[in-house]
Design an enzyme around this catalytic site. Structure first.
Site, mmCIF file in Angstrom:
data_model
loop_
_atom_site.group_PDB
_atom_site.id
_atom_site.type_symbol
_atom_site.label_atom_id
_atom_site.label_comp_id
_atom_site.label_asym_id
_atom_site.label_seq_id
_atom_site.Cartn_x
_atom_site.Cartn_y
_atom_site.Cartn_z
ATOM 1 N N CYS A 1 0.806 -1.225 0.000
ATOM 2 C CA CYS A 1 0.000 0.000 0.000
ATOM 3 C C CYS A 1 0.839 1.275 0.000
ATOM 4 O O CYS A 1 0.282 2.381 0.006
ATOM 5 C CB CYS A 1 -0.959 -0.012 1.188
ATOM 6 S SG CYS A 1 -2.003 -1.470 1.192
ATOM 7 N N HIS B 1 -2.555 8.585 5.741
ATOM 8 C CA HIS B 1 -2.828 7.236 5.242
ATOM 9 C C HIS B 1 -4.204 6.815 5.745
ATOM 10 O O HIS B 1 -4.999 6.265 4.987
ATOM 11 C CB HIS B 1 -1.742 6.279 5.724
ATOM 12 C CG HIS B 1 -1.851 4.907 5.153
ATOM 13 N ND1 HIS B 1 -1.850 4.666 3.796
ATOM 14 C CD2 HIS B 1 -1.960 3.686 5.751
ATOM 15 C CE1 HIS B 1 -1.951 3.360 3.587
ATOM 16 N NE2 HIS B 1 -2.026 2.747 4.742
ATOM 17 N N HIS C 1 -9.817 1.866 0.657
ATOM 18 C CA HIS C 1 -8.377 1.662 0.588
ATOM 19 C C HIS C 1 -8.056 1.010 -0.750
ATOM 20 O O HIS C 1 -8.367 -0.158 -0.979
ATOM 21 C CB HIS C 1 -7.929 0.768 1.749
ATOM 22 C CG HIS C 1 -6.442 0.771 1.963
ATOM 23 N ND1 HIS C 1 -5.540 1.081 0.961
ATOM 24 C CD2 HIS C 1 -5.687 0.478 3.057
ATOM 25 C CE1 HIS C 1 -4.313 0.994 1.438
ATOM 26 N NE2 HIS C 1 -4.375 0.630 2.706
#
Length: 407
Positions: free
Chosen positions: A156, A289, A326
């Site tokens: 990620c 994030h 996400h």
């Protein structure tokens, strides 16, 4: 070192099929999270996902790699058009234009098929397993890039790291232009994995909220055209932002969990600012994030407090994962696009699902609704990942009064 600027970008997400649709959704607080229709999630902790809305071109089989390619090409074509360049221009640059792409799941279905067949006694020739990945090859074919090519797959953190690779090549004078971006599909494999980890949220993605209970997986892509400042000025390109610096690190703490002290995230942010020659006190906004897991949200706010000290309670912080989910290997790319929109449009995107601040951080400036902010100049964007991978990037409003010699 050459100054590096962004002269075009394109976006595809679950709440916007283009750059302008995405910008409007961010400002209006429109979420793209809804019940997934492309595979069955009925036995998982949630049925929610950030599935893109545009109709994919029908081919014989739309596996995860084909899905990635189609989503990526849509964002790529918008970025090229936005920057005012095409494949003919790229070919004229010959080896002075490169490509840096990021993903985490494109091609995963191919690997899983091979492993399943092996477990059933498969004895065929698996040459198809090691062919040029369709994702990278397809983008190469579309752009006609002849210079250096890279694929970043640091989970990620990949989207942000991939832009960093592009920045390095231009700043060091190896190329004049880079096509760079990330793309990841919504897959049953990813959702099943996070379901097994008990990380999927049954109630929706709520970063930094005291009732946060996990992530929602999304999909999408964002591509950018990066150029040396000299090249951008030479061709009369409009400049949307300057990349000031970035960092890539690994805290080597745990395979899935971040260090709860926030030291890994702190190191990532502080190194990026140091390389950008920007003081922490000059940061106007942090694109967090912000995954909405307890472990990530708490450690990231701790890290921001370590980085900013007293200013940590003043600087605006938000996570757009509340609206797009996400997007894994594409998350950093999509979130960088949101930062460019913030600079261009003069507003800070919200953590749209935030209602009650996470306990212990009630006095932090966590943005609940899109907020007008015309004087944004410096933005810090974070991407943190499994296996300790971290990456942060700093962008700024382009200042044409800074000399190239001192840049």
């Amino acid at each position: 070192m050459n100054r590096v600027v962004i002269t075009g970008y394109g976006v595809v997400t679950s709440n916007g099929d283009s750059r302008e649709e995405f910008a409007e959704a961010l400002y209006e607080g429109i979420s793209g999270l809804k019940e997934v229709s492309i595979f069955d999630m009925s036995k998982m902790r949630t049925q929610l996902g950030g599935q893109v809305n545009f109709e994919l071109k029908k081919v014989e089989k739309i596996d995860d790699e084909e899905r990635t390619v189609q989503i990526a090409k849509k964002a790529l074509r918008e970025a090229l058009t936005h920057a005012g360049i095409d494949s003919e221009y790229i070919m004229r640059l010959d080896g002075r234009c490169g490509l840096s792409v990021s993903t985490s799941l494109a091609g995963n279905e191919r690997m899983m098929k091979y492993l399943n067949e092996k477990s059933c006694g498969y004895k065929g020739n698996p040459e198809w397993l090691v062919k040029i990945p369709t994702f990278l090859y397809s983008i190469l074919q579309e752009t006609k890039v002849k210079g250096p090519c890279y694929t970043t797959m640091s989970a990620c953190a990949a989207g942000t790291a991939g832009v960093g690779v592009a920045y390095d090549l231009i700043s060091k004078g190896k190329v004049d232009v880079m096509v760079t971006g990330g793309a990841d599909p919504l897959t049953e494999f990813a959702c099943t994995g996070f379901h097994a980890l008990k990380s999927l949220s049954p109630t929706g993605c709520k970063p930094f909220d005291k009732n946060h209970d996990g992530i929602v997986i999304g999909e999408g892509s964002a591509f950018f055209i990066l150029e040396s400042l000299d090249n951008a000025i030479k061709r009369g390109a409009k400049i949307y932002a300057e990349i000031l610096g970035y960092s890539i690190n690994n805290e080597a703490y745990h395979i899935t969990s971040p260090n709860p002290t926030g030291v890994g995230a702190y190191t990532s942010m502080s190194e990026a600012l140091k390389r950008a020659k920007v003081s922490p006190k000059d940061v106007d906004y942090i694109n967090a994030h912000g995954t909405a897991t307890k472990a990530n949200d708490e450690m990231e706010l701790k890290a921001i407090e370590l980085l900013l000290g007293d200013k940590a309670k003043k600087v605006p912080i938000s996570s757009i994962k509340s609206m797009v989910g996400h997007c894994l290997g594409a998350a950093g790319s999509i979130e960088l696009a949101s930062c460019l929109i913030a600079l261009e449009k003069g507003f800070i995107p919200a953590t749209e699902t935030l209602r009650d601040h996470q306990e212990g951080y009630e006095d932090f400036n966590l943005i609940k609704r899109a907020t007008k902010c015309e004087d944004l100049n410096i933005i810090l964007s974070n991407s943190f990942a499994f296996a300790g991978n971290t990456s942060s990037i700093v962008i700024g409003r382009y200042q044409n009064n800074v000399s190239l010699e001192n840049g």
